[in-house]
Design a protein around this motif. Structure first.
Motif, PDB file in Angstrom:
ATOM      1  N   VAL A 103       0.863  -1.176   0.000  1.00  0.00           N
ATOM      2  CA  VAL A 103       0.000   0.000   0.000  1.00  0.00           C
ATOM      3  C   VAL A 103       0.902   1.229   0.000  1.00  0.00           C
ATOM      4  O   VAL A 103       0.694   2.164  -0.760  1.00  0.00           O
ATOM      5  N   PHE A 104       1.920   1.227   0.875  1.00  0.00           N
ATOM      6  CA  PHE A 104       2.939   2.279   0.863  1.00  0.00           C
ATOM      7  C   PHE A 104       4.220   1.749   1.497  1.00  0.00           C
ATOM      8  O   PHE A 104       4.203   0.793   2.264  1.00  0.00           O
ATOM      9  N   ASP A 105       5.312   2.381   1.145  1.00  0.00           N
ATOM     10  CA  ASP A 105       6.630   2.053   1.691  1.00  0.00           C
ATOM     11  C   ASP A 105       7.460   3.324   1.580  1.00  0.00           C
ATOM     12  O   ASP A 105       8.000   3.628   0.523  1.00  0.00           O
ATOM     13  N   THR A 106       7.554   4.074   2.664  1.00  0.00           N
ATOM     14  CA  THR A 106       8.143   5.419   2.614  1.00  0.00           C
ATOM     15  C   THR A 106       9.613   5.444   2.230  1.00  0.00           C
ATOM     16  O   THR A 106      10.072   6.422   1.644  1.00  0.00           O
ATOM     17  N   ASP A 107      10.354   4.413   2.564  1.00  0.00           N
ATOM     18  CA  ASP A 107      11.807   4.427   2.346  1.00  0.00           C
ATOM     19  C   ASP A 107      12.314   3.219   1.567  1.00  0.00           C
ATOM     20  O   ASP A 107      13.493   2.895   1.648  1.00  0.00           O
ATOM     21  N   ASN A 108      11.443   2.554   0.844  1.00  0.00           N
ATOM     22  CA  ASN A 108      11.811   1.336   0.119  1.00  0.00           C
ATOM     23  C   ASN A 108      12.523   0.340   1.037  1.00  0.00           C
ATOM     24  O   ASN A 108      13.512  -0.282   0.665  1.00  0.00           O
ATOM     25  N   ALA A 109      11.983   0.170   2.238  1.00  0.00           N
ATOM     26  CA  ALA A 109      12.589  -0.705   3.239  1.00  0.00           C
ATOM     27  C   ALA A 109      11.950  -2.098   3.280  1.00  0.00           C
ATOM     28  O   ALA A 109      12.465  -2.984   3.947  1.00  0.00           O
ATOM     29  N   PHE A 110      10.825  -2.275   2.576  1.00  0.00           N
ATOM     30  CA  PHE A 110      10.166  -3.583   2.562  1.00  0.00           C
ATOM     31  C   PHE A 110      10.337  -4.221   1.193  1.00  0.00           C
ATOM     32  O   PHE A 110      10.011  -3.629   0.173  1.00  0.00           O
ATOM     33  N   ASP A 111      10.846  -5.442   1.176  1.00  0.00           N
ATOM     34  CA  ASP A 111      11.046  -6.197  -0.064  1.00  0.00           C
ATOM     35  C   ASP A 111       9.797  -7.049  -0.311  1.00  0.00           C
ATOM     36  O   ASP A 111       9.573  -8.029   0.392  1.00  0.00           O
ATOM     37  N   SER A 112       9.002  -6.669  -1.299  1.00  0.00           N
ATOM     38  CA  SER A 112       7.767  -7.395  -1.595  1.00  0.00           C
ATOM     39  C   SER A 112       7.902  -8.301  -2.815  1.00  0.00           C
ATOM     40  O   SER A 112       6.902  -8.790  -3.335  1.00  0.00           O
ATOM     41  N   SER A 113       9.148  -8.555  -3.252  1.00  0.00           N
ATOM     42  CA  SER A 113       9.306  -9.359  -4.461  1.00  0.00           C
ATOM     43  C   SER A 113      10.141 -10.626  -4.281  1.00  0.00           C
ATOM     44  O   SER A 113      10.007 -11.553  -5.066  1.00  0.00           O
ATOM     45  N   SER A 114      10.996 -10.684  -3.265  1.00  0.00           N
ATOM     46  CA  SER A 114      11.811 -11.898  -3.124  1.00  0.00           C
ATOM     47  C   SER A 114      11.982 -12.349  -1.676  1.00  0.00           C
ATOM     48  O   SER A 114      11.726 -13.502  -1.360  1.00  0.00           O
ATOM     49  N   ASN A 115      12.419 -11.474  -0.774  1.00  0.00           N
ATOM     50  CA  ASN A 115      12.652 -11.877   0.618  1.00  0.00           C
ATOM     51  C   ASN A 115      11.460 -11.637   1.532  1.00  0.00           C
ATOM     52  O   ASN A 115      11.403 -12.182   2.628  1.00  0.00           O
ATOM     53  N   TYR A 116      10.558 -10.765   1.126  1.00  0.00           N
ATOM     54  CA  TYR A 116       9.361 -10.439   1.903  1.00  0.00           C
ATOM     55  C   TYR A 116       9.731 -10.052   3.333  1.00  0.00           C
ATOM     56  O   TYR A 116       9.204 -10.577   4.296  1.00  0.00           O
ATOM     57  N   ARG A 117      10.656  -9.103   3.426  1.00  0.00           N
ATOM     58  CA  ARG A 117      11.145  -8.682   4.734  1.00  0.00           C
ATOM     59  C   ARG A 117      11.292  -7.167   4.811  1.00  0.00           C
ATOM     60  O   ARG A 117      11.449  -6.498   3.807  1.00  0.00           O
ATOM     61  N   PHE A 118      11.266  -6.688   6.056  1.00  0.00           N
ATOM     62  CA  PHE A 118      11.418  -5.262   6.364  1.00  0.00           C
ATOM     63  C   PHE A 118      12.806  -5.037   6.937  1.00  0.00           C
ATOM     64  O   PHE A 118      13.158  -5.618   7.961  1.00  0.00           O
ATOM     65  N   THR A 119      13.600  -4.209   6.258  1.00  0.00           N
ATOM     66  CA  THR A 119      14.933  -3.816   6.716  1.00  0.00           C
ATOM     67  C   THR A 119      14.947  -2.293   6.761  1.00  0.00           C
ATOM     68  O   THR A 119      15.125  -1.641   5.734  1.00  0.00           O
ATOM     69  N   PRO A 120      14.752  -1.689   7.920  1.00  0.00           N
ATOM     70  CA  PRO A 120      14.472  -0.253   7.992  1.00  0.00           C
ATOM     71  C   PRO A 120      15.609   0.695   7.621  1.00  0.00           C
ATOM     72  O   PRO A 120      15.346   1.821   7.225  1.00  0.00           O
ATOM     73  N   GLN A 121      16.864   0.296   7.734  1.00  0.00           N
ATOM     74  CA  GLN A 121      18.017   1.154   7.437  1.00  0.00           C
ATOM     75  C   GLN A 121      18.177   2.319   8.412  1.00  0.00           C
ATOM     76  O   GLN A 121      19.110   3.099   8.286  1.00  0.00           O
ATOM     77  N   THR A 122      17.277   2.462   9.365  1.00  0.00           N
ATOM     78  CA  THR A 122      17.337   3.534  10.360  1.00  0.00           C
ATOM     79  C   THR A 122      17.119   2.913  11.737  1.00  0.00           C
ATOM     80  O   THR A 122      16.101   2.246  11.958  1.00  0.00           O
ATOM     81  N   ALA A 123      18.066   3.123  12.629  1.00  0.00           N
ATOM     82  CA  ALA A 123      17.961   2.552  13.971  1.00  0.00           C
ATOM     83  C   ALA A 123      16.826   3.218  14.747  1.00  0.00           C
ATOM     84  O   ALA A 123      16.517   4.394  14.538  1.00  0.00           O
ATOM     85  N   GLY A 124      16.221   2.450  15.641  1.00  0.00           N
ATOM     86  CA  GLY A 124      15.167   2.984  16.497  1.00  0.00           C
ATOM     87  C   GLY A 124      14.186   1.912  16.917  1.00  0.00           C
ATOM     88  O   GLY A 124      14.363   0.732  16.633  1.00  0.00           O
ATOM     89  N   LYS A 125      13.134   2.361  17.584  1.00  0.00           N
ATOM     90  CA  LYS A 125      12.068   1.465  18.000  1.00  0.00           C
ATOM     91  C   LYS A 125      10.941   1.556  16.971  1.00  0.00           C
ATOM     92  O   LYS A 125      10.585   2.640  16.524  1.00  0.00           O
ATOM     93  N   TYR A 126      10.379   0.388  16.626  1.00  0.00           N
ATOM     94  CA  TYR A 126       9.332   0.307  15.607  1.00  0.00           C
ATOM     95  C   TYR A 126       8.100  -0.389  16.172  1.00  0.00           C
ATOM     96  O   TYR A 126       8.220  -1.400  16.866  1.00  0.00           O
ATOM     97  N   PHE A 127       6.931   0.179  15.860  1.00  0.00           N
ATOM     98  CA  PHE A 127       5.681  -0.504  16.145  1.00  0.00           C
ATOM     99  C   PHE A 127       5.402  -1.398  14.946  1.00  0.00           C
ATOM    100  O   PHE A 127       5.324  -0.923  13.815  1.00  0.00           O
TER     101      PHE A 127
END
Length: 164
Positions: free
Chosen positions: A44-68
């Motif tokens: 639906v959206f991916d602000t920083d191209n951090a979610f791979d929806s084509s092969s690994n199906y994973r979220f790699t944020p590239q920015t340290a911090g706490k995530y909900f």
């Protein structure tokens, strides 16, 4: 008269952020009672191209911090009243379970069920990643994670950075 105090320099963007779901028709077929990665393949959206929806199906944020982080999986037994158990797992870096949840219908089997869960996850940025897994146990039939054809974005995965 009371005057409000105004503070500047607070706030910020709650990014990286994404929301994605299992798209397509027919859902994702899985083997009964087997932990399987959910192929979340439509965004639906991916602000920083951090979610791979084509092969690994994973979220790699590239920015340290706490995530909900939140997710839902709709399990379908493939035939009437054969769903025994539905599980959801969020894994960090391929192995550590951040959350897991389950429900059992041992005394009253059903056909479909949606399981959800959420957590706050501390991410170091470029090397940490999150993946969604599920497990469906059926009495008989061909189990699957439901896609968006009939139920919209029912099997989904999302996250956003918490402003600290």
């Amino acid at each position: 008269m009371t005057r409000a105090n105004f503070v500047s320099g607070i706030g910020g963007a709650m990014t990286p952020a994404f929301f994605a779901y299992l798209g397509g028709s027919g859902g994702q077929s899985v083997s009964s009672d087997t932990i399987t990665k959910v192929t979340i393949n439509a965004q639906v959206f991916d602000t920083d191209n951090a979610f791979d929806s084509s092969s690994n199906y994973r979220f790699t944020p590239q920015t340290a911090g706490k995530y909900f982080v939140f997710a839902s999986i709709m399990a379908d037994s493939g035939s009437s009243s054969n769903l025994r158990e539905n599980y959801i797992y969020l894994k960090k870096n391929g192995s550590t379970y951040i959350f897991q949840g389950s429900i059992s219908f041992e005394s009253n089997y059903i056909r479909q069920h949606v399981i959800t869960n959420a957590a706050v996850v501390d991410m170091n940025g470029s090397s940490d990643y999150l993946e969604l897994f599920g497990r469906i146990k059926v009495d008989s039939g061909t189990p699957l994670f439901e896609s968006n054809t009939q139920w919209g974005q029912i099997t989904n995965f999302g996250a956003y950075k918490i402003i600290e």
